[in-house]
Design a protein around this motif. Structure first.
Motif, PDB file in Angstrom:
ATOM      1  N   THR A  62       0.847  -1.186   0.000  1.00 44.40           N
ATOM      2  CA  THR A  62       0.000   0.000   0.000  1.00 44.40           C
ATOM      3  C   THR A  62       0.883   1.236   0.000  1.00 44.40           C
ATOM      4  N   SER A 100       1.026   5.320   0.033  1.00 47.91           N
ATOM      5  CA  SER A 100       0.218   6.492   0.383  1.00 47.91           C
ATOM      6  C   SER A 100       1.075   7.749   0.371  1.00 47.91           C
ATOM      7  N   THR A 130      -4.258   7.270   0.405  1.00 49.85           N
ATOM      8  CA  THR A 130      -3.764   6.121  -0.341  1.00 49.85           C
ATOM      9  C   THR A 130      -3.722   6.462  -1.821  1.00 49.85           C
TER      10      THR A 130
END
Length: 288
Positions: A123, A125, A132
């Protein structure tokens, strides 16, 4: 050292913050073959700082980190990339500071002698706002690590079936030539696995010579999608997924076929010289 399922799922991979500039963005575009024609005004914004635009697949390299892989117990000499998915929550910026958090989402045992499949989620971000930007989901096929066991699976817990390519002639096609030194350029984006540079290492992995990074082939196919389906506007792409089916050797020609059905673009890429499919079950979702 063999895979221990519970330990692998619980593996803590520390989050990292990474800054990238126009240099990394342009280097990536050049490393997937953009800018070979200096008079191509459609590709110029990807390789020139004026009005710089980032390819969606830049997200696969800006936070590249494989330093944690020795802790998995997997034999990485026998590892190949299985699938790659990119979900873009926002268009990829051409520079910035981002936070990357990697986790091993799951591991599937195909059986002794058949290998294992590991799902890795990253992920990414914005380090300032916390928003995100991108979720990466990669499938690693560990050819030498089957037979470790693991939990019994219900049908709904198994990996999803691949996207089906339409059974009709392609609506468009893009042919892009790779360079003999393409992998040597691409590895400067982060992945310095010697499989892509050192002949002896490639031979130990079962290849006659160094191969192109799977994600470089993937980036070349993304170029084709951006060109043929998006009129060189990558902000139209919301999601990309494809399966790696065969290696590309630097210097070969990649032909990408595309099928358009409303906001879904299916694609398949093959090496023209050997008529071998190298990326299959490709699916792109375009923003409405």
């Amino acid at each position: 050292m063999a895979i221990v399922y519970d330990e692998l799922i619980a593996l803590d991979i520390p989050a990292r913050e990474v800054s990238f500039t126009d240099r990394e963005t342009m280097l990536y575009a050049l490393s997937v073959g953009m800018g070979q024609d200096p008079m191509d005004l459609d590709e110029l914004p990807f390789v020139f700082e004026k009005n710089l635009t980032a390819l969606p697949s830049l997200s696969t390299v800006i936070c590249w980190d494989d330093s944690w892989t020795p802790r998995t117990g997997i034999n990485y000499v026998m590892v190949v990339h299985g699938e790659q998915r990119i979900t873009l929550h926002k268009p990829m910026p051409p520079s910035g500071r981002v936070k990357s958090k990697i986790r091993i989402k799951d591991v599937f045992d195909k059986g002794a002698g058949k290998g294992a499949i590991m799902l890795v989620e990253n992920t990414i971000s914005d380090a300032t706002s916390g928003d995100t930007l991108v979720t990466l989901l990669s499938t690693t096929f560990a050819r030498g690590d089957g037979g470790f066991g693991g939990p019994l699976r219900k049908p709904e817990e198994l990996p999803p079936k691949p996207h089906v390519i339409p059974d009709r002639a392609a609506d468009a096609g893009v042919t892009l030539k790779t360079q003999p030194n393409q992998a040597l350029f691409y590895r400067l984006c982060g992945d310095r696995n010697p499989l892509h540079a050192e002949p002896a290492f490639a031979a130990a992995a079962g290849f006659p010579r160094p191969i192109l990074h799977g994600l470089c082939s993937y980036g070349i196919a993304v170029r084709a999608v951006v060109k043929a389906a998006c009129n060189h506007d990558p902000s139209k792409i919301a999601d990309i997924n494809a399966r790696f089916t065969a290696p590309v050797f630097p210097g070969e020609t990649i032909h990408t076929e595309l099928w358009r059905d409303d906001n879904i673009v299916s694609f398949r890429a093959r090496v023209a010289e050997r008529d071998v499919v190298v990326l299959d079950h490709g699916r792109v979702e375009l923003r409405g």
